[in-house]
Scaffold this motif. Sequence first.
Motif, PDB file in Angstrom:
ATOM      1  N   PRO A  10      65.192 -15.277  63.205  1.00 18.39           N
ATOM      2  CA  PRO A  10      64.385 -16.514  63.299  1.00 18.39           C
ATOM      3  C   PRO A  10      63.326 -16.560  62.198  1.00 18.39           C
ATOM      4  O   PRO A  10      62.943 -15.528  61.648  1.00 18.39           O
ATOM      5  N   ASP A  11      62.868 -17.773  61.907  1.00 19.08           N
ATOM      6  CA  ASP A  11      61.772 -17.936  60.937  1.00 19.08           C
ATOM      7  C   ASP A  11      60.513 -17.295  61.503  1.00 19.08           C
ATOM      8  O   ASP A  11      60.293 -17.296  62.728  1.00 19.08           O
ATOM      9  N   PRO A  12      59.663 -16.742  60.645  1.00 21.23           N
ATOM     10  CA  PRO A  12      58.407 -16.161  61.148  1.00 21.23           C
ATOM     11  C   PRO A  12      57.506 -17.234  61.748  1.00 21.23           C
ATOM     12  O   PRO A  12      57.474 -18.368  61.276  1.00 21.23           O
ATOM     13  N   THR A  13      56.808 -16.870  62.796  1.00 20.37           N
ATOM     14  CA  THR A  13      55.875 -17.800  63.436  1.00 20.37           C
ATOM     15  C   THR A  13      54.617 -17.920  62.562  1.00 20.37           C
ATOM     16  O   THR A  13      54.337 -17.036  61.747  1.00 20.37           O
ATOM     17  N   PRO A  14      53.841 -19.010  62.745  1.00 19.78           N
ATOM     18  CA  PRO A  14      52.625 -19.192  61.912  1.00 19.78           C
ATOM     19  C   PRO A  14      51.652 -18.021  61.981  1.00 19.78           C
ATOM     20  O   PRO A  14      50.997 -17.706  61.000  1.00 19.78           O
ATOM     21  N   ASP A  15      51.567 -17.342  63.163  1.00 21.16           N
ATOM     22  CA  ASP A  15      50.622 -16.226  63.254  1.00 21.16           C
ATOM     23  C   ASP A  15      51.112 -14.979  62.513  1.00 21.16           C
ATOM     24  O   ASP A  15      50.345 -14.055  62.268  1.00 21.16           O
ATOM     25  N   GLN A  16      52.423 -14.953  62.144  1.00 24.03           N
ATOM     26  CA  GLN A  16      52.948 -13.825  61.372  1.00 24.03           C
ATOM     27  C   GLN A  16      52.747 -14.025  59.867  1.00 24.03           C
ATOM     28  O   GLN A  16      52.985 -13.101  59.084  1.00 24.03           O
ATOM     29  N   LEU A  17      52.343 -15.229  59.479  1.00 20.65           N
ATOM     30  CA  LEU A  17      52.157 -15.544  58.065  1.00 20.65           C
ATOM     31  C   LEU A  17      50.701 -15.370  57.671  1.00 20.65           C
ATOM     32  O   LEU A  17      49.814 -15.581  58.497  1.00 20.65           O
ATOM     33  N   PRO A  18      50.393 -15.016  56.440  1.00 21.22           N
ATOM     34  CA  PRO A  18      51.336 -14.645  55.392  1.00 21.22           C
ATOM     35  C   PRO A  18      51.899 -13.251  55.624  1.00 21.22           C
ATOM     36  O   PRO A  18      51.256 -12.398  56.233  1.00 21.22           O
ATOM     37  N   LEU A  19      53.123 -13.041  55.147  1.00 22.35           N
ATOM     38  CA  LEU A  19      53.759 -11.735  55.291  1.00 22.35           C
ATOM     39  C   LEU A  19      53.043 -10.725  54.404  1.00 22.35           C
ATOM     40  O   LEU A  19      52.629 -11.041  53.292  1.00 22.35           O
ATOM     41  N   THR A  20      52.898  -9.531  54.926  1.00 19.90           N
ATOM     42  CA  THR A  20      52.207  -8.490  54.154  1.00 19.90           C
ATOM     43  C   THR A  20      53.188  -7.395  53.765  1.00 19.90           C
ATOM     44  O   THR A  20      54.139  -7.106  54.498  1.00 19.90           O
ATOM     45  N   MET A  21      52.953  -6.799  52.631  1.00 22.38           N
ATOM     46  CA  MET A  21      53.790  -5.702  52.135  1.00 22.38           C
ATOM     47  C   MET A  21      53.448  -4.433  52.899  1.00 22.38           C
ATOM     48  O   MET A  21      52.271  -4.067  52.999  1.00 22.38           O
ATOM     49  N   PRO A  22      54.462  -3.751  53.484  1.00 17.01           N
ATOM     50  CA  PRO A  22      54.149  -2.502  54.190  1.00 17.01           C
ATOM     51  C   PRO A  22      53.729  -1.412  53.198  1.00 17.01           C
ATOM     52  O   PRO A  22      54.052  -1.482  52.012  1.00 17.01           O
ATOM     53  N   ALA A  23      53.034  -0.433  53.714  1.00 18.48           N
ATOM     54  CA  ALA A  23      52.573   0.670  52.863  1.00 18.48           C
ATOM     55  C   ALA A  23      53.771   1.476  52.363  1.00 18.48           C
ATOM     56  O   ALA A  23      54.705   1.770  53.122  1.00 18.48           O
ATOM     57  N   LEU A  24      53.765   1.785  51.080  1.00 11.89           N
ATOM     58  CA  LEU A  24      54.864   2.538  50.477  1.00 11.89           C
ATOM     59  C   LEU A  24      54.730   4.006  50.844  1.00 11.89           C
ATOM     60  O   LEU A  24      53.725   4.650  50.537  1.00 11.89           O
ATOM     61  N   ASN A  25      55.744   4.516  51.554  1.00  5.59           N
ATOM     62  CA  ASN A  25      55.741   5.929  51.915  1.00  5.59           C
ATOM     63  C   ASN A  25      57.172   6.449  51.920  1.00  5.59           C
ATOM     64  O   ASN A  25      58.128   5.702  51.686  1.00  5.59           O
ATOM     65  N   ALA A  26      57.336   7.734  52.185  1.00  7.64           N
ATOM     66  CA  ALA A  26      58.657   8.375  52.120  1.00  7.64           C
ATOM     67  C   ALA A  26      59.622   7.770  53.141  1.00  7.64           C
ATOM     68  O   ALA A  26      60.803   7.579  52.844  1.00  7.64           O
ATOM     69  N   ARG A  27      59.126   7.449  54.331  1.00  7.71           N
ATOM     70  CA  ARG A  27      59.994   6.874  55.365  1.00  7.71           C
ATOM     71  C   ARG A  27      60.540   5.511  54.930  1.00  7.71           C
ATOM     72  O   ARG A  27      61.711   5.208  55.111  1.00  7.71           O
ATOM     73  N   LEU A  28      59.663   4.676  54.351  1.00  7.74           N
ATOM     74  CA  LEU A  28      60.078   3.350  53.895  1.00  7.74           C
ATOM     75  C   LEU A  28      61.160   3.461  52.815  1.00  7.74           C
ATOM     76  O   LEU A  28      62.157   2.739  52.838  1.00  7.74           O
ATOM     77  N   VAL A  29      60.979   4.365  51.865  1.00  4.56           N
ATOM     78  CA  VAL A  29      61.966   4.570  50.797  1.00  4.56           C
ATOM     79  C   VAL A  29      63.290   5.065  51.385  1.00  4.56           C
ATOM     80  O   VAL A  29      64.367   4.600  51.004  1.00  4.56           O
ATOM     81  N   ALA A  30      63.220   6.003  52.330  1.00  2.00           N
ATOM     82  CA  ALA A  30      64.436   6.544  52.948  1.00  2.00           C
ATOM     83  C   ALA A  30      65.198   5.459  53.711  1.00  2.00           C
ATOM     84  O   ALA A  30      66.426   5.363  53.611  1.00  2.00           O
ATOM     85  N   VAL A  31      64.467   4.629  54.462  1.00  3.34           N
ATOM     86  CA  VAL A  31      65.110   3.547  55.218  1.00  3.34           C
ATOM     87  C   VAL A  31      65.731   2.536  54.260  1.00  3.34           C
ATOM     88  O   VAL A  31      66.848   2.059  54.481  1.00  3.34           O
ATOM     89  N   ALA A  32      65.031   2.209  53.179  1.00  2.00           N
ATOM     90  CA  ALA A  32      65.560   1.258  52.198  1.00  2.00           C
ATOM     91  C   ALA A  32      66.846   1.784  51.566  1.00  2.00           C
ATOM     92  O   ALA A  32      67.830   1.048  51.413  1.00  2.00           O
ATOM     93  N   LEU A  33      66.864   3.064  51.205  1.00  2.00           N
ATOM     94  CA  LEU A  33      68.071   3.668  50.617  1.00  2.00           C
ATOM     95  C   LEU A  33      69.212   3.713  51.628  1.00  2.00           C
ATOM     96  O   LEU A  33      70.371   3.459  51.288  1.00  2.00           O
ATOM     97  N   LEU A  34      68.893   4.027  52.873  1.00  2.00           N
ATOM     98  CA  LEU A  34      69.912   4.059  53.925  1.00  2.00           C
ATOM     99  C   LEU A  34      70.506   2.679  54.153  1.00  2.00           C
ATOM    100  O   LEU A  34      71.728   2.523  54.299  1.00  2.00           O
TER     101      LEU A  34
END
Length: 201
Positions: free
Chosen positions: A103-127
């Motif tokens: 679904p489209d993000p609700t108004p309270d979820q906007l603006p979207l924020t970039m999550p903090a770059l860490n090892a878990r985020l990189v691993a999930v992205a590669l997976l």
Amino acid sequence: MTLSLNSNRLSLSLFFLQDVIVGFLYSILILIFFLPVLDLIDSFNLTCRYAPLMIVSLHLGLGLFSFNLDTWSTSRGDTAQILGTGAGIALASHVNHLLGLMPDPTPDQLPLTMPALNARLVAVALLRLVLGVLVLVATRALMKALTIPLVCRVFGVPSADVRKARQHMEVELPYRYIVYGMVGFNVLFLVPLLFSYAQFS
């Protein structure tokens, strides 16, 4: 000899530059006509019950229209591939909306924020990347193995030599359209669904 090679390179570069300029101008022309109605088209694709029929018919019709050539050309296959992928993505958008997925993000979820770059985020992205590519490669291989013999049988084209069989318009158009339609569909429907089930989001 060197002068001839250099002049050939120069003429090829000029043709390439002309292609880029003409393509850019075509894009602007298309946007001028379609930009005012994009929201209407998007709404129709997502909500109308007849949208899947219209999507398939329109893309298939455009493919048939663009295949008006007497001789075989690789551009025909490329055109069918682009149209098939577009149809698959449009159908996946309709199904996602129908099932309430993505679904489209609700108004309270906007603006979207970039999550903090860490090892878990990189691993999930590669997976996610590896899983997505594997699913799409498997989809393409499976659909190719099923589609070419089936289409050859339907149209009575010998399927022993696949390359020669694909030079027939009646084989190349449905092959590219169906195979890449499924790839496009899985890009927007099956792969994100797998990510959500595997909690990779």
